[in-house]
Motif scaffolding. Structure first.
Motif, PDB file in Angstrom:
ATOM      1  N   GLU A   1      16.543   6.140  -4.981  1.00 19.71           N
ATOM      2  CA  GLU A   1      15.922   6.948  -6.034  1.00 19.71           C
ATOM      3  C   GLU A   1      14.812   6.176  -6.735  1.00 19.71           C
ATOM      4  OE1 GLU A   1      18.777   8.483  -8.744  1.00 19.71           O
ATOM      5  OE2 GLU A   1      19.884   9.627  -7.214  1.00 19.71           O
ATOM      6  N   GLU A   2      15.014   4.882  -6.925  1.00 23.81           N
ATOM      7  CA  GLU A   2      14.001   4.058  -7.582  1.00 23.81           C
ATOM      8  C   GLU A   2      12.692   4.061  -6.798  1.00 23.81           C
ATOM      9  OE1 GLU A   2      13.223  -0.659  -8.767  1.00 23.81           O
ATOM     10  OE2 GLU A   2      15.097  -0.046  -7.793  1.00 23.81           O
ATOM     11  N   VAL A   3      12.795   3.926  -5.483  1.00 21.73           N
ATOM     12  CA  VAL A   3      11.599   3.861  -4.647  1.00 21.73           C
ATOM     13  C   VAL A   3      10.931   5.231  -4.558  1.00 21.73           C
ATOM     14  CG1 VAL A   3      10.713   3.300  -2.363  1.00 21.73           C
ATOM     15  CG2 VAL A   3      12.570   1.947  -3.337  1.00 21.73           C
ATOM     16  N   VAL A   4      11.723   6.273  -4.376  1.00 21.21           N
ATOM     17  CA  VAL A   4      11.156   7.622  -4.295  1.00 21.21           C
ATOM     18  C   VAL A   4      10.431   7.969  -5.589  1.00 21.21           C
ATOM     19  CG1 VAL A   4      11.726  10.075  -4.125  1.00 21.21           C
ATOM     20  CG2 VAL A   4      12.820   8.422  -2.584  1.00 21.21           C
ATOM     21  N   GLU A   5      11.034   7.633  -6.709  1.00 16.92           N
ATOM     22  CA  GLU A   5      10.400   7.902  -8.002  1.00 16.92           C
ATOM     23  C   GLU A   5       9.079   7.150  -8.125  1.00 16.92           C
ATOM     24  OE1 GLU A   5      11.228   7.155 -12.769  1.00 16.92           O
ATOM     25  OE2 GLU A   5      12.906   7.098 -11.348  1.00 16.92           O
ATOM     26  N   TYR A   6       9.067   5.891  -7.698  1.00 20.63           N
ATOM     27  CA  TYR A   6       7.829   5.103  -7.739  1.00 20.63           C
ATOM     28  C   TYR A   6       6.748   5.762  -6.886  1.00 20.63           C
ATOM     29  CZ  TYR A   6       4.507   1.341  -6.828  1.00 20.63           C
ATOM     30  OH  TYR A   6       3.355   0.613  -6.704  1.00 20.63           O
ATOM     31  N   ALA A   7       7.117   6.150  -5.663  1.00 20.11           N
ATOM     32  CA  ALA A   7       6.140   6.721  -4.738  1.00 20.11           C
ATOM     33  C   ALA A   7       5.553   8.021  -5.276  1.00 20.11           C
ATOM     34  CB  ALA A   7       6.792   6.955  -3.379  1.00 20.11           C
TER      35      ALA A   7
ATOM     36  N   ALA B   1       0.846  -1.192   0.000  1.00 23.98           N
ATOM     37  CA  ALA B   1       0.000   0.000   0.000  1.00 23.98           C
ATOM     38  C   ALA B   1       0.878   1.236   0.000  1.00 23.98           C
ATOM     39  CB  ALA B   1      -0.930   0.012   1.215  1.00 23.98           C
ATOM     40  N   VAL B   2       0.299   2.333  -0.480  1.00 21.66           N
ATOM     41  CA  VAL B   2       0.941   3.645  -0.441  1.00 21.66           C
ATOM     42  C   VAL B   2       0.031   4.563   0.356  1.00 21.66           C
ATOM     43  CG1 VAL B   2       1.779   5.602  -1.805  1.00 21.66           C
ATOM     44  CG2 VAL B   2       2.024   3.262  -2.685  1.00 21.66           C
ATOM     45  N   GLY B   3       0.611   5.371   1.226  1.00 23.92           N
ATOM     46  CA  GLY B   3      -0.204   6.238   2.065  1.00 23.92           C
ATOM     47  C   GLY B   3       0.365   7.633   2.182  1.00 23.92           C
TER      48      GLY B   3
ATOM     49  N   ARG C   1       5.477   9.059  -8.389  1.00 21.67           N
ATOM     50  CA  ARG C   1       4.679   8.781  -9.591  1.00 21.67           C
ATOM     51  C   ARG C   1       3.304   8.243  -9.200  1.00 21.67           C
ATOM     52  NH1 ARG C   1       8.131   5.777 -11.824  1.00 21.67           N
ATOM     53  NH2 ARG C   1       7.219   3.721 -11.406  1.00 21.67           N
ATOM     54  N   PHE C   2       3.270   7.417  -8.164  1.00 24.56           N
ATOM     55  CA  PHE C   2       2.002   6.828  -7.722  1.00 24.56           C
ATOM     56  C   PHE C   2       1.042   7.906  -7.226  1.00 24.56           C
ATOM     57  CE2 PHE C   2      -0.973   4.855  -4.865  1.00 24.56           C
ATOM     58  CZ  PHE C   2      -1.251   3.626  -5.432  1.00 24.56           C
ATOM     59  N   ILE C   3       1.514   8.788  -6.359  1.00 25.28           N
ATOM     60  CA  ILE C   3       0.597   9.769  -5.769  1.00 25.28           C
ATOM     61  C   ILE C   3       0.172  10.843  -6.764  1.00 25.28           C
ATOM     62  CG2 ILE C   3       1.476   9.396  -3.436  1.00 25.28           C
ATOM     63  CD1 ILE C   3       2.992  12.055  -3.732  1.00 25.28           C
ATOM     64  N   ASN C   4       0.923  10.978  -7.851  1.00 22.75           N
ATOM     65  CA  ASN C   4       0.565  11.971  -8.868  1.00 22.75           C
ATOM     66  C   ASN C   4      -0.223  11.372 -10.028  1.00 22.75           C
ATOM     67  OD1 ASN C   4       1.735  14.413  -7.785  1.00 22.75           O
ATOM     68  ND2 ASN C   4       3.737  13.489  -8.155  1.00 22.75           N
ATOM     69  N   SER C   5      -0.586  10.094  -9.886  1.00 25.43           N
ATOM     70  CA  SER C   5      -1.346   9.416 -10.936  1.00 25.43           C
ATOM     71  C   SER C   5      -2.768   9.165 -10.448  1.00 25.43           C
ATOM     72  CB  SER C   5      -0.685   8.080 -11.296  1.00 25.43           C
ATOM     73  OG  SER C   5       0.639   8.282 -11.747  1.00 25.43           O
ATOM     74  N   PRO C   6      -3.754   9.285 -11.353  1.00 23.15           N
ATOM     75  CA  PRO C   6      -5.130   8.991 -10.947  1.00 23.15           C
ATOM     76  C   PRO C   6      -5.311   7.494 -10.710  1.00 23.15           C
ATOM     77  CG  PRO C   6      -5.005   9.414 -13.305  1.00 23.15           C
ATOM     78  CD  PRO C   6      -3.640   9.695 -12.745  1.00 23.15           C
TER      79      PRO C   6
END
Length: 321
Positions: free
Chosen positions: A137-143, A80-82, A145-150
């Motif tokens: 950097e890989e994880v930060v980029e993923y996170a 999950a992402v929060g 990108r996730f929160i900025n995507s619908p």
């Protein structure tokens, strides 16, 4: 109003070990929790050593509202992402989460992933901390990108209600008082490896706690079978000790191994019965009852060293009629 900081920090928080997970608690109540919580609330003047290191301090003082949190399982997987939605809290209602004392809390708006996501490498390290800021950097980029995507509606959704704090069991039933007292005396010793040595085996826990508890609740020895058809303990309503007379079974795990993961094993043993039976899983100290008539849903729980009022339901069930 935006709930994510313009440049948020990204954190990871553990969802518990595989044998004692608690990700479902985080998602159900909109929280992030860490321990040890029994030491009391964190305050700036308190030393890290009181909390087994700096995890609690960083969680309480460095994490900020609007930061992103990844719910981690294992060394490279998230579920999950929060987004952090509150300042640091100390919540007594989470003093026993599958046996963990996790009173240090943050409210978090979670978005559960459709399926766990695993990064290509050990991005959280070979031995990840229970909670830490992510530098990869890989994880930060993923996170980000996730929160900025619908969809993004989850980022402003109302937080779920917190559970009510459950009162302690004020009057321990007399018949089990000796077993409870023994648990409260021995458990601190068990966890002191310098004084005690290796943790007790499953067989020790059966002998010192499970059998005395069943005997105190009225079950005679002839109705309690140990290692019957590979089952740790089988309890019979009548003789002979055959499958149709089995009232319930008890699956025992080592202290700290996590009792919740033992249900699957117990159900496997029950397949030969033809008809299901209720299952109690335990490490001698914590007991969780699963009802066979309710698709093996958990219906009662007791922790002998942290008894709550609801524990009476489990003792009433275990009592011989």
């Amino acid at each position: 109003m935006a709930v994510v900081k313009p440049i948020p920090s990204v954190w990871q928080i553990a969802a518990g070990p595989a044998t004692r997970p608690y990700a479902d608690i985080f998602l159900r109540y909109g929280v992030g929790l860490i321990g040890p919580g029994d030491a009391g609330p964190w305050k700036p003047e308190r030393d890290d050593i009181e909390f087994e290191g700096g995890f609690v301090r960083r969680f309480a003082s460095e994490m900020e509202i609007g930061d992103v949190v990844l719910l981690r399982t294992g060394i490279a997987t998230i579920t999950a992402v929060g987004i952090v939605a509150s300042e640091y809290l100390y919540l007594e209602q989470f003093d026993d989460v599958n046996g963990w004392d996790l009173q240090h809390a943050r409210r978090i708006r979670w978005c559960a992933l459709p399926q766990p996501y695993t990064f290509d490498s050990q991005v959280f390290g070979a031995n990840p901390a229970r909670c830490s800021r992510v530098r990869s950097e890989e994880v930060v980029e993923y996170a980000l990108r996730f929160i900025n995507s619908p969809p993004t509606q989850w980022q402003t959704a109302p937080l779920p209600d917190l559970p009510q704090e459950e009162p302690p069991l004020s009057d321990v039933p007399t018949v089990i008082s000796e077993v409870v007292a023994q648990a409260q005396d021995l458990v601190p010793l068990y966890w002191d490896s310098g004084r005690f040595g290796d943790l007790p085996t499953e067989d020790e826990l059966v002998g010192h706690f499970v059998l005395p508890l069943l005997r105190s609740l009225g079950w005679p020895p002839e109705c309690i079978a140990v290692k019957w058809r590979y089952i740790d303990v089988a309890v019979f309503s009548a003789l002979p000790r055959i499958a149709k007379n089995c009232q319930f079974v008890v699956e025992v795990k080592r202290l700290g191994a996590g009792v919740e993961g033992a249900l699957k094993q117990a159900k496997g043993y029950l397949e030969s019965f033809g008809t299901p039976r209720d299952v109690v899983v335990t490490d001698g100290i914590r007991y969780r009852l699963y009802s066979s008539q309710d698709s093996f849903a958990p219906v009662a729980y007791a922790n002998l060293v942290r008894l709550k009022a609801s524990a009476v339901r489990l003792f009433d069930y275990l009592k011989r009629r």
